[in-house]
Every structure is written in structure tokens, then in C-alpha cells.
Design a protein around this motif. Structure first.
Motif, short mmCIF file in Angstrom:
data_model
loop_
_atom_site.label_atom_id
_atom_site.label_comp_id
_atom_site.label_asym_id
_atom_site.label_seq_id
_atom_site.Cartn_x
_atom_site.Cartn_y
_atom_site.Cartn_z
N LEU A 66 -17.01 -39.94 39.76
CA LEU A 66 -18.39 -40.34 39.47
C LEU A 66 -19.25 -39.14 39.13
O LEU A 66 -20.09 -39.19 38.21
CB LEU A 66 -18.99 -41.10 40.66
CG LEU A 66 -18.53 -42.53 40.85
CD1 LEU A 66 -19.05 -43.08 42.17
CD2 LEU A 66 -18.98 -43.40 39.70
N LEU A 67 -19.07 -38.06 39.87
CA LEU A 67 -19.89 -36.87 39.63
C LEU A 67 -19.61 -36.27 38.25
O LEU A 67 -20.54 -35.97 37.50
CB LEU A 67 -19.63 -35.83 40.73
CG LEU A 67 -20.56 -34.62 40.74
CD1 LEU A 67 -21.99 -35.06 40.97
CD2 LEU A 67 -20.13 -33.65 41.83
N VAL A 68 -18.34 -36.12 37.89
CA VAL A 68 -18.00 -35.54 36.59
C VAL A 68 -18.46 -36.44 35.45
O VAL A 68 -19.09 -35.98 34.48
CB VAL A 68 -16.47 -35.26 36.51
CG1 VAL A 68 -16.06 -34.92 35.09
CG2 VAL A 68 -16.10 -34.13 37.46
N SER A 69 -18.16 -37.75 35.55
CA SER A 69 -18.58 -38.65 34.46
C SER A 69 -20.10 -38.75 34.40
O SER A 69 -20.68 -38.86 33.31
CB SER A 69 -17.96 -40.03 34.64
OG SER A 69 -18.51 -40.71 35.74
N GLY A 70 -20.78 -38.68 35.54
CA GLY A 70 -22.24 -38.71 35.54
C GLY A 70 -22.84 -37.47 34.89
O GLY A 70 -23.79 -37.57 34.11
N ILE A 71 -22.30 -36.32 35.21
CA ILE A 71 -22.80 -35.07 34.60
C ILE A 71 -22.56 -35.07 33.10
O ILE A 71 -23.44 -34.68 32.32
CB ILE A 71 -22.16 -33.84 35.29
CG1 ILE A 71 -22.71 -33.70 36.72
CG2 ILE A 71 -22.41 -32.58 34.49
CD1 ILE A 71 -22.00 -32.66 37.55
N ILE A 72 -21.38 -35.55 32.68
CA ILE A 72 -21.10 -35.62 31.24
C ILE A 72 -22.09 -36.56 30.55
O ILE A 72 -22.62 -36.25 29.48
CB ILE A 72 -19.64 -36.05 30.99
CG1 ILE A 72 -18.69 -34.92 31.39
CG2 ILE A 72 -19.42 -36.44 29.53
CD1 ILE A 72 -17.24 -35.30 31.40
N SER A 73 -22.36 -37.72 31.16
CA SER A 73 -23.31 -38.67 30.57
C SER A 73 -24.72 -38.10 30.53
O SER A 73 -25.45 -38.30 29.55
CB SER A 73 -23.31 -39.98 31.35
OG SER A 73 -22.12 -40.67 31.13
#
Length: 184
Positions: A123-130
Motif C-alpha cells: 500500500l505504501l509503495v503503490s500510494g507513493i507512486i500514485s
């Protein structure tokens, strides 16, 4: 009788998957053209839907919902005509909306990453990418609006093609493995 989903891949699914992959690559190669085509299509859909809603409002004269349907139809027609006359502004508006959605979705995932221990890093990685993608789109609106929608459409077509190629289609089958129309 209950049905359960069943995954099956046929030769037609493979052919359709390959065609979708080729179409996705073509759209990605012509992202600006795909953006223009999607904006024009969206404008014509808005005009046609607005006209249908406006004309349908006359069937609601006695029900008290005439004005809301007529006003909604009229606004859709105006929005569609505006989009058809100014496709660049329509593309910029949709790009602004897409960038805002990327940013908001990313922020929500980052917040949930600190609340859910199971999938925290994902969630953290995909959230930062988004969030980064949303900020990039919002800060580069003039350049992103020319191709972003076409790129998103191309990626979606590629994903659909890959899904069709690898997994096929999901069909409903009766529970217990029996097919409809099979002799018992």
C-alpha cells in the motif's frame, strides 16, 4: 440452482487477446491521436445523451420531474458541444480530473498503509507512486493533457488483452460442475 464462476480459455479468447494486445500497442504508439479521438467520442456521447434526456423530459411533464430532466439534458448538450468545439480544453479538464484522482487515491493508500499491517509495504509503495504520478500530471497539465488519456486507454487495452490471453473469460457454470443443457 446456484452458479459458480468458471475460468476457461478458448481459441477465440487467444485470438481476441492477441488483437487487443496489438490494438493496445497501436494506441500507445498514437497516444495523442487516441486522446483526441476519445475526447471527440465523449463529446458526441454527451450531445446524444443530452438530446435523449431533453426529449425524454417531455414524457415527464405531469410527474413533476420535467424541469430537472430538461435542465440536465440541456446541460449535457451544452457540455458536449463545448467539448466538440474545444477538444483541447476537454482533454485538459479530463487530465486534471485524472491527476486529482491519482493524487487522492495515492494519499488514501498511504494513510491506510499505516493502519493495516498485512499489506503495509504494498500500500505504501503503490500510494507513493500514485501520489507522485498525480503531482506530475497536475504540475505538467499542459503537456500531460495531450497524451495522458491516450496512454491510459492504451494501457487498459493492453491489460485487457493480456488478461484475455492468459486467463480467458470467466463464465457461469451451475454448482456441482454440471453444464446447462447437459444430459443428466
Amino acid at each position: 440452482m446456484t452458479t459458480t464462476p468458471e475460468r476457461r480459455r478458448t481459441a477465440g479468447d487467444v485470438v481476441l487477446g492477441i488483437l487487443l494486445l496489438l490494438a493496445g500497442l497501436f494506441v500507445l504508439g498514437n497516444a495523442v491521436l487516441a486522446t483526441k479521438a476519445s475526447i471527440l467520442l465523449l463529446g458526441w456521447i454527451a450531445v446524444c445523451a443530452g438530446l435523449a434526456l431533453f426529449l425524454g423530459a417531455f414524457f415527464r411533464i405531469g410527474s413533476g420531474r420535467f424541469w430537472s430532466a430538461a435542465l440536465g439534458g440541456g446541460l449535457l448538450v451544452v457540455l458536449g458541444v463545448f467539448t466538440l468545439r474545444n477538444p483541447a480544453i476537454g482533454a485538459a479538464t479530463l487530465t486534471l480530473l485524472a491527476g486529482s484522482l491519482f493524487l487522492a487515491g495515492g494519499l488514501v493508500r498511504v494513510v491506510f498503509a499505516f493502519q493495516l499491517a498485512e499489506a503495509r509495504w504494498l500500500l505504501l509503495v503503490s500510494g507513493i507512486i500514485s501520489v507522485l504520478l498525480g503531482l506530475y500530471v497536475l504540475f505538467n497539465l499542459s503537456t500531460a493533457s495531450l497524451a495522458l488519456l491516450g496512454v491510459l486507454i492504451g494501457i487498459q487495452i493492453l491489460v485487457e488483452g493480456l488478461t484475455m490471453l492468459v486467463a480467458g473469460r470467466v463464465r457461469s457454470a451451475p454448482a456441482g460442475g454440471m453444464r446447462l443443457g447437459a444430459a443428466t
